[in-house]
Design a protein around this motif. Structure first.
Motif, short mmCIF file in Angstrom:
data_model
loop_
_atom_site.label_atom_id
_atom_site.label_comp_id
_atom_site.label_asym_id
_atom_site.label_seq_id
_atom_site.Cartn_x
_atom_site.Cartn_y
_atom_site.Cartn_z
N GLU A 163 -2.86 5.71 1.58
CA GLU A 163 -4.07 4.89 1.51
C GLU A 163 -4.50 4.39 2.89
OE1 GLU A 163 -4.08 2.26 -2.36
OE2 GLU A 163 -2.13 2.12 -1.39
N LEU A 164 -3.52 4.32 3.80
CA LEU A 164 -3.81 3.71 5.10
C LEU A 164 -4.15 4.81 6.10
CD1 LEU A 164 -3.96 0.89 6.22
CD2 LEU A 164 -1.57 1.05 6.87
N LEU B 221 -7.45 -2.19 5.41
CA LEU B 221 -7.20 -2.54 4.01
C LEU B 221 -6.88 -4.01 3.90
CD1 LEU B 221 -4.76 0.28 2.74
CD2 LEU B 221 -7.25 0.15 2.46
N THR B 222 -7.33 -4.63 2.83
CA THR B 222 -6.91 -5.99 2.51
C THR B 222 -6.12 -5.95 1.22
OG1 THR B 222 -8.92 -6.89 3.48
CG2 THR B 222 -7.68 -8.35 2.03
N ARG B 223 -4.93 -6.49 1.25
CA ARG B 223 -4.07 -6.47 0.06
C ARG B 223 -3.53 -7.87 -0.23
NH1 ARG B 223 -3.34 -0.92 -1.26
NH2 ARG B 223 -5.53 -0.39 -1.13
N ALA C 54 0.86 -1.20 0.00
CA ALA C 54 0.00 0.00 0.00
C ALA C 54 0.88 1.24 0.00
CB ALA C 54 -0.90 0.03 1.24
N ASP D 194 -4.04 -13.09 1.48
CA ASP D 194 -4.42 -11.72 1.82
C ASP D 194 -3.65 -11.26 3.05
OD1 ASP D 194 -6.23 -11.56 -0.21
OD2 ASP D 194 -8.02 -11.77 1.04
N TYR E 157 -3.87 -2.08 9.11
CA TYR E 157 -4.57 -0.96 9.75
C TYR E 157 -3.54 -0.12 10.50
CZ TYR E 157 -4.46 -3.94 13.95
OH TYR E 157 -4.05 -4.75 14.99
N THR F 269 -9.12 3.05 8.90
CA THR F 269 -9.50 2.16 7.80
C THR F 269 -8.80 0.81 7.94
OG1 THR F 269 -7.70 2.98 6.44
CG2 THR F 269 -9.86 3.97 6.07
N GLY G 230 -10.51 -8.37 7.10
CA GLY G 230 -10.57 -7.23 6.18
C GLY G 230 -11.95 -6.58 6.16
#
Ligand code: FES
Ligand SMILES: [Fe+2]
Length: 361
Positions: free
Chosen positions: A37-38, A44-46, A33, A52, A56, A42, A78
């Protein structure tokens, strides 16, 4: 009437994920990421190498990366949320603290034993978040250096996803032979020969480039790599006092597809002949004016490689010619990032999901 047993004719090169992968997953730090974006709160799942990763941020700005499945009944974290410094599972709202331990259930009862999350090694460097992955589960035994950036504003970033192998992105930096035929550089020469040392390498090149809005200038380029996923490209156009740098980070997401992230920075020197406040204003204005144009030019430049990466195979041994860059020493250096027996780490291509796309923001 019977239907003909035909299907549309497929033309053109097959994508790299249509066949068994020729290189396994590499070991090291991999970008998942951009920092921007973080945002706090929030989750996030990447994707990272077939699994996955859930990310956070804590209240102090720290980042956590965990495996995705809740130890309670397996819900995907996620889909969860962040409350203070705790990650909450979406299913029964068990809460997990910053050290991964389960601190409460959703029913106010004591957490079950051994119900903690596995924290993955994570680092935030150069405006991006990197997660460690090693084929035998080893803890990190090297760190990512912070490369220099330029200017004061946040980088302009882009992410793409395509078939192929991430090593090709890094190899591209030392493939000096392709810059003129594929990217259209003028005559180029090596200013400082490639040096491979430990986890890193570095090479410098001199060339010429046509810059949108400005014209042609001599071009000085330094390319650095650290690990088998991350390259730093610094360019200077001395005629215009313009410097750029960009980080490229490539992350395998399936055995035959990867994500590529680019973060670009720009700096325009203050004209020496002007009084300081005016010079600063000129520099900032030109930086603003050129920023978007240079960034789009950067993206178009790297996109010239995409069709090649997305359809090529790992040619081993390569049939090298005079005029190539230091591909041979690079391949030797790159071996340290794979299991001793690479074939053992290979995964069947049946697990491959064909993906191709582009996002620029
Ligand atoms: S599955 Fe996560 S709390 Fe139940
Ligand atoms: Fe290239």
């Amino acid at each position: 009437m019977s239907r003909p047993h035909t299907r549309p004719f497929t033309e053109g090169p097959s994508p790299a994920d249509a066949h068994a992968p020729t290189l396994p997953y590499p070991d090291g730090w991999f970008a998942v990421a951009f920092s921007s974006e973080l945002v706090p709160g929030t989750v996030l799942t990447r994707p990272l190498q077939g699994e996955d990763v859930v990310l956070y941020r804590l209240r102090d700005g720290g980042v956590r990366a965990v495996r995705p499945y809740c130890p309670h009944l397996g819900a995907h974290l996620g889909l969860g949320s962040v409350e203070g410094d705790d990650l909450l599972c979406p299913f029964h709202r068990f809460a997990f603290g910053p050290d991964g331990s389960c601190v409460r259930t959703g029913y106010g009862t004591p957490p079950p034993p051994s119900s903690g999350l596995t924290l993955l090694p994570v680092r935030e460097v150069n405006d991006a978040v990197f997660v460690w992955r090693h084929h035998d589960g080893r803890a990190p035994d090297w760190e990512l250096p912070a490369w220099h950036t330029l200017g004061t504003r946040a980088p302009r970033v882009a992410t793409w996803e395509m078939a192929g192998h991430s090593q090709d992105v890094v190899e591209n930096a030392v493939d000096l032979g392709h810059f003129t035929p594929l990217h259209g550089w003028g005559e180029s020469e090596v200013a400082e020969p490639a040096v491979f040392e430990g986890r890193s390498f570095r090479v410098s090149v001199r060339s010429r480039e046509r810059v949108p809005l400005l014209g042609e200038s001599p071009l000085e380029v330094t390319l650095e790599g650290c690990g088998i996923s991350r390259v730093h490209v610094c360019t200077a156009l001395p005629r215009f006092g313009v410097r750029t740098c960009a980080m490229y980070a490539a992350t395998m997401i399936t055995p035959s597809a990867f994500q590529l992230r680019q973060a670009s920075y720009l700096d325009v020197a203050e004209p020496g002949a002007l009084p300081a406040p005016v010079a600063r204003w000129v520099s900032r204005s030109v930086t603003r004016l050129l920023g978007g144009v240079m960034f789009r030019g950067n993206c178009e430049f790297v996109a010239q490689d995409f069709p090649v990466w997305a359809t090529k195979r790992y040619q081993s041994p390569p049939r090298l010619a005079r005029g190539d860059g230091p591909i041979g020493p690079f391949r030797q250096w790159a071996r340290q990032f794979y299991a001793a027996d690479p074939l053992r780490a290979q995964v069947p291509s049946s697990a491959v999901r064909a993906v191709e796309g582009s996002r620029v923001n």
